[in-house]
Design an enzyme around this catalytic site. Sequence first.
Site, PDB file in Angstrom:
ATOM      1  N   TYR A 149       1.068  -1.521   0.129  1.00 22.79           N
ATOM      2  CA  TYR A 149      -0.557  -0.224  -0.141  1.00 22.79           C
ATOM      3  C   TYR A 149       0.616   1.343  -0.174  1.00 22.79           C
ATOM      4  O   TYR A 149       2.113   1.364   0.503  1.00 22.79           O
ATOM      5  CB  TYR A 149      -0.698  -0.011   1.285  1.00 22.79           C
ATOM      6  CG  TYR A 149      -2.187  -1.244   1.101  1.00 22.79           C
ATOM      7  CD1 TYR A 149      -2.345  -1.754   0.397  1.00 22.79           C
ATOM      8  CD2 TYR A 149      -2.704  -1.649   2.840  1.00 22.79           C
ATOM      9  CE1 TYR A 149      -2.567  -2.591   0.701  1.00 22.79           C
ATOM     10  CE2 TYR A 149      -3.578  -2.115   2.562  1.00 22.79           C
ATOM     11  CZ  TYR A 149      -3.811  -3.030   0.927  1.00 22.79           C
ATOM     12  OH  TYR A 149      -4.055  -4.294   1.569  1.00 22.79           O
TER      13      TYR A 149
ATOM     14  N   SER B 266     -12.829  -5.233   1.028  1.00 24.40           N
ATOM     15  CA  SER B 266     -13.723  -5.103  -0.240  1.00 24.40           C
ATOM     16  C   SER B 266     -15.861  -5.303   0.355  1.00 24.40           C
ATOM     17  O   SER B 266     -16.230  -5.375  -0.773  1.00 24.40           O
ATOM     18  CB  SER B 266     -13.599  -4.951  -1.875  1.00 24.40           C
ATOM     19  OG  SER B 266     -12.409  -4.475  -2.244  1.00 24.40           O
TER      20      SER B 266
ATOM     21  N   LEU C 105     -17.674  -2.670   0.727  1.00 28.33           N
ATOM     22  CA  LEU C 105     -18.834  -2.205   0.369  1.00 28.33           C
ATOM     23  C   LEU C 105     -18.476  -2.778  -1.255  1.00 28.33           C
ATOM     24  O   LEU C 105     -18.690  -1.419  -2.175  1.00 28.33           O
ATOM     25  CB  LEU C 105     -18.722  -0.282   0.067  1.00 28.33           C
ATOM     26  CG  LEU C 105     -18.974  -0.707   2.110  1.00 28.33           C
ATOM     27  CD1 LEU C 105     -18.663   1.137   1.965  1.00 28.33           C
ATOM     28  CD2 LEU C 105     -20.682  -0.772   1.636  1.00 28.33           C
TER      29      LEU C 105
ATOM     30  N   LEU D 172     -20.953  -0.635  -3.298  1.00 37.12           N
ATOM     31  CA  LEU D 172     -22.652  -0.644  -2.157  1.00 37.12           C
ATOM     32  C   LEU D 172     -22.833   0.353  -1.563  1.00 37.12           C
ATOM     33  O   LEU D 172     -23.341  -0.018  -1.205  1.00 37.12           O
ATOM     34  CB  LEU D 172     -22.346  -1.752  -1.388  1.00 37.12           C
ATOM     35  CG  LEU D 172     -22.551  -3.156  -2.229  1.00 37.12           C
ATOM     36  CD1 LEU D 172     -22.049  -4.483  -1.609  1.00 37.12           C
ATOM     37  CD2 LEU D 172     -24.391  -3.454  -2.685  1.00 37.12           C
ATOM     38  N   THR D 173     -22.433   1.583  -2.094  1.00 40.15           N
ATOM     39  CA  THR D 173     -22.811   3.079  -1.535  1.00 40.15           C
ATOM     40  C   THR D 173     -24.478   3.361  -2.155  1.00 40.15           C
ATOM     41  O   THR D 173     -24.363   4.463  -1.869  1.00 40.15           O
ATOM     42  CB  THR D 173     -21.540   3.785  -0.911  1.00 40.15           C
ATOM     43  OG1 THR D 173     -21.233   4.364  -2.921  1.00 40.15           O
ATOM     44  CG2 THR D 173     -20.840   3.318  -0.716  1.00 40.15           C
TER      45      THR D 173
END
Length: 346
Positions: free
Chosen positions: A53, A233, A235, A240-241
């Site tokens: 990351y 993940s 969402l 899925l927002t």
Amino acid sequence: MKYTTLPHTDIKVSKICLGTMTWGKQNTQQEGFEQMDYALEQGVNFFDTAELYSVPATPDTYGSTEKIIGNWFQKTGNRDKVVLTSKICGPGPYTAHIRENGFAKEAIIEAVEGSLKRLKTDYIDLYQLHWPERGVNTFGLRDYPYKTSRKEAENHVEILETLDALIKQGKIRQVGLSNETPWGTLQYLQASKELNLPRMITMQNSYSLVHRSYEYGMSEVSMRENIGLLAYSPLAQGVLTGKYLRGQKPADARGILFPNYILRYQSDLVQEAVLKYEAIAKNAGITLTELSLAYINQLPFVTANIIGATKMSQLKENINSINVELSEEVLAEIEAVHKLIPNPAP
């Protein structure tokens, strides 16, 4: 906040885990600090990161998220208040700038030492293998890639022996897997049992209302072998927002900035499913985000739900999902949609 323990340990962790992969790319260090401050205030004591990351993975951002977390530890002195995870990245075309020797002994040691330095800590509570070396059906692949997967699998024994040495040195406390399959998981469990080596205690795999394939085999392994799912993940990269429904294209959204990351969620079936879940949420008087996260929070094989946000408003809504209880009626409505449109996003 609600809490559980990491399987086979007495390590107490919040059911909501703070994901961090946008820090150093979409989020500044200051914003990362603000998120960690708020999360800890709300009782979130479980932070997840990785050497890879921030994402998308590039040579100039490698390790940037771990550095931000390390700087926060140094500034606040809060290391002892956080259960911290990190991961060694697996081999692949997007990680050739990191190393090319997969999970070889020297690779694991190098990865752990690098993470400890960036995180400004002496130990990592849970250390995970980010994805298998051999090639499996993950990151958008629906089916097992038998034509391209490596014939030889990882050297499970050598990996566990290397991790065992690092545990004995006090550099890591527990170990887990990520993006694994039932076969791979059982190989590690068998090796640890037969040779008295460290046991993989968690599995960090993707899980959301539009991607429930974990239930094809891994959920049974989770429950029978007590390996907790750390769901990432949840969402579906923000799908899925509801922010991408009806042709919406928010300029600062991850799916617009980095469209490859939501390709798996852009089919007509996904859109149809999300619209149905949106209607269920509306009838229940909650947001689609709350519905999507609350569903995962209550699953028996889930140890923690890894939420991530680029904005504080998103973070607050995500963390608040722990307070949302779904009725049996709502759960039945969700299952009806799943039966009609099962796993539209691999």
